[in-house]
Write a protein that holds these residues in place. Structure first.
Motif, short mmCIF file in Angstrom:
data_model
loop_
_atom_site.label_atom_id
_atom_site.label_comp_id
_atom_site.label_asym_id
_atom_site.label_seq_id
_atom_site.Cartn_x
_atom_site.Cartn_y
_atom_site.Cartn_z
N ARG A 42 0.84 -1.21 0.00
CA ARG A 42 0.00 0.00 0.00
C ARG A 42 0.88 1.26 0.00
NH1 ARG A 42 -3.70 -0.85 5.03
NH2 ARG A 42 -2.02 -2.24 5.69
N SER A 43 1.85 1.25 -0.86
CA SER A 43 2.88 2.29 -0.79
C SER A 43 2.53 3.55 -1.57
CB SER A 43 4.21 1.74 -1.31
OG SER A 43 4.09 1.35 -2.67
N VAL A 44 3.13 4.63 -1.13
CA VAL A 44 3.10 5.91 -1.83
C VAL A 44 4.55 6.26 -2.17
CG1 VAL A 44 2.65 8.38 -1.60
CG2 VAL A 44 1.02 6.73 -0.66
N GLU A 45 4.79 6.62 -3.42
CA GLU A 45 6.15 6.97 -3.85
C GLU A 45 6.23 8.45 -4.17
OE1 GLU A 45 7.42 4.48 -7.05
OE2 GLU A 45 7.09 2.61 -5.94
N ILE A 46 7.25 9.09 -3.62
CA ILE A 46 7.45 10.52 -3.85
C ILE A 46 8.87 10.73 -4.38
CG2 ILE A 46 7.35 12.83 -2.85
CD1 ILE A 46 5.77 11.65 -0.51
N PRO A 47 9.04 11.24 -5.60
CA PRO A 47 10.39 11.51 -6.11
C PRO A 47 11.10 12.53 -5.23
CG PRO A 47 8.75 11.60 -7.87
CD PRO A 47 7.99 11.54 -6.60
N TYR A 48 12.37 12.33 -5.02
CA TYR A 48 13.15 13.27 -4.22
C TYR A 48 13.04 14.69 -4.77
CZ TYR A 48 15.58 9.25 -2.08
OH TYR A 48 15.90 8.09 -1.41
N SER A 49 12.95 14.79 -6.08
CA SER A 49 12.92 16.10 -6.72
C SER A 49 11.68 16.90 -6.35
CB SER A 49 13.00 15.96 -8.24
OG SER A 49 11.94 15.13 -8.72
N GLY A 64 16.17 7.06 -6.38
CA GLY A 64 15.85 8.45 -6.06
C GLY A 64 14.41 8.75 -5.73
N LYS A 65 13.83 7.97 -4.82
CA LYS A 65 12.46 8.25 -4.40
C LYS A 65 12.24 7.80 -2.97
CE LYS A 65 10.96 4.02 -6.75
NZ LYS A 65 10.17 3.47 -7.87
N LEU A 66 11.32 8.48 -2.32
CA LEU A 66 10.91 8.14 -0.96
C LEU A 66 9.65 7.29 -1.04
CD1 LEU A 66 11.99 9.00 1.91
CD2 LEU A 66 10.06 10.59 1.98
N ILE A 67 9.64 6.18 -0.33
CA ILE A 67 8.52 5.25 -0.39
C ILE A 67 7.95 5.07 1.01
CG2 ILE A 67 7.82 2.90 -1.00
CD1 ILE A 67 10.19 2.87 -2.96
N LEU A 68 6.65 5.30 1.13
CA LEU A 68 5.96 5.15 2.41
C LEU A 68 4.88 4.10 2.28
CD1 LEU A 68 6.26 8.58 1.83
CD2 LEU A 68 6.12 8.37 4.32
N GLY A 69 4.79 3.22 3.27
CA GLY A 69 3.81 2.16 3.23
C GLY A 69 3.96 1.25 4.43
N TYR A 70 3.62 -0.03 4.23
CA TYR A 70 3.63 -0.98 5.35
C TYR A 70 4.51 -2.17 5.03
CZ TYR A 70 -0.42 1.65 6.97
OH TYR A 70 -1.24 2.67 7.40
N MET A 71 5.33 -2.54 5.99
CA MET A 71 6.13 -3.76 5.90
C MET A 71 5.84 -4.59 7.15
SD MET A 71 10.26 -4.29 5.46
CE MET A 71 10.26 -3.72 3.75
N GLN A 72 5.41 -5.81 6.93
CA GLN A 72 5.01 -6.68 8.05
C GLN A 72 3.95 -6.01 8.92
OE1 GLN A 72 5.75 -9.73 8.34
NE2 GLN A 72 7.79 -10.17 7.59
N GLY A 73 3.10 -5.22 8.29
CA GLY A 73 2.03 -4.54 9.00
C GLY A 73 2.44 -3.29 9.73
N LYS A 74 3.72 -2.94 9.67
CA LYS A 74 4.22 -1.75 10.36
C LYS A 74 4.44 -0.61 9.36
CE LYS A 74 4.57 -4.15 14.15
NZ LYS A 74 5.84 -4.57 14.74
#
Length: 273
Positions: A42-49, A64-74
């Motif tokens: 369930r990730s969101v990817e944001i380019p560093y730029s 070159g991107k920041l990825i936010l989401g869940y790994m092992q439910g965390k």
């Protein structure tokens, strides 16, 4: 509010527009080790730029991107690609993402890198838990006026790498028949690979592996009060006498081959947080 804290706030506020959950862990991925991000759901990817005040990675093997989401439910935040002093960035720029991840809420930082082996017991493709480091980089990320709101003037560095996380990683490796080394990482500026004499020198002073990253981020993480777990993939062996011409392509290939084992250990550690 200082210039640095203003920049941290601006970057954090921008990221929070796309992701509202508070991440418990940050992950910094080294050369050829970006595929771990495929484990993030369930990730969101944001380019560093797109992120205010973020540098942009210029090195092959760093997407070159920041990825936010869940790994092992965390909830986690991961850097697919990092910044290096040798690229021309200041140490403040190199370590800026650690400050931002701390502001987003992380309490633990996981770091991977590709490193040259100096311990004769190592083979290409081995994994080494970093238990300590030697800083040979020519600049320090905390030089200058201290930001008391970010951390103390003189941070303690007696345990920059969490012993509890190291113990947990060894148990995970044993349960999955993964062989692990433990050693001292030497941080250098780069971008040249080391000469034979330099490899020998760094081994003599206590180093088991050498690389061009990690140490600045760990120093800033310690300053910020974060727990750190770091692991190197040994992508070349520089201490041997036989012909040993090292290329970045070979480093990426070795890192890719070892990546599944590193991913498993990181993933299990995050599950246990």
């Amino acid at each position: 509010m200082s210039e640095l804290t203003t920049k941290i706030t601006a970057a954090g506020e921008y990221i929070s527009k796309f992701w509202q959950d508070k991440p418990v862990a940050g992950i910094i991925l080294g050369s050829g080790l970006g595929n771990l991000t495929q484990e993030i759901e369930r990730s969101v990817e944001i380019p560093y730029s797109d992120i205010p005040h973020f540098p942009e990675s210029t090195v092959e093997g760093h997407s070159g991107k920041l990825i936010l989401g869940y790994m092992q439910g965390k909830p986690v935040v991961a850097m697919a690609g990092r910044f290096h002093f040798y690229e021309g960035f200041s140490m403040q720029q190199v370590t800026f993402p650690v400050r931002v991840m701390k502001a987003l809420g992380i309490h633990t930082l996981f770091i991977s890198n590709a490193a040259g082996g100096m311990n004769p017991a190592f083979q290409v493709g081995d994994l080494m838990i970093i238990r300590d480091h030697i800083n040979l980089q020519p600049e320090h990320p905390l030089r200058g006026k201290n930001e008391d709101t970010l951390g103390p003037r003189f941070p303690d560095m007696s345990e920059p790498y969490s012993k509890a996380l190291i113990d947990a990683a060894n148990k995970i490796a044993a349960a999955n028949n993964i062989s692990l080394h433990s050693g001292v990482y030497v941080g250098v500026q780069g971008p040249t690979f080391e000469t034979r004499a330099e490899y020998k020198y760094m081994h003599i002073i206590g180093g088991d592996a050498v690389g061009m990253s990690t140490v600045p981020e760990v120093i800033v993480a310690a300053h910020a009060g974060l727990k750190v777990f770091a692991m190197s993939v040994i992508t070349d062996i520089g201490i041997r006498e036989e012909e040993n011409v090292i290329t970045h392509e070979e480093v990426l290939a070795a890192a890719k081959a070892a990546e599944p084992k590193l991913t498993l250990i990181f993933s299990e550690l995050i599950r246990q947080l």
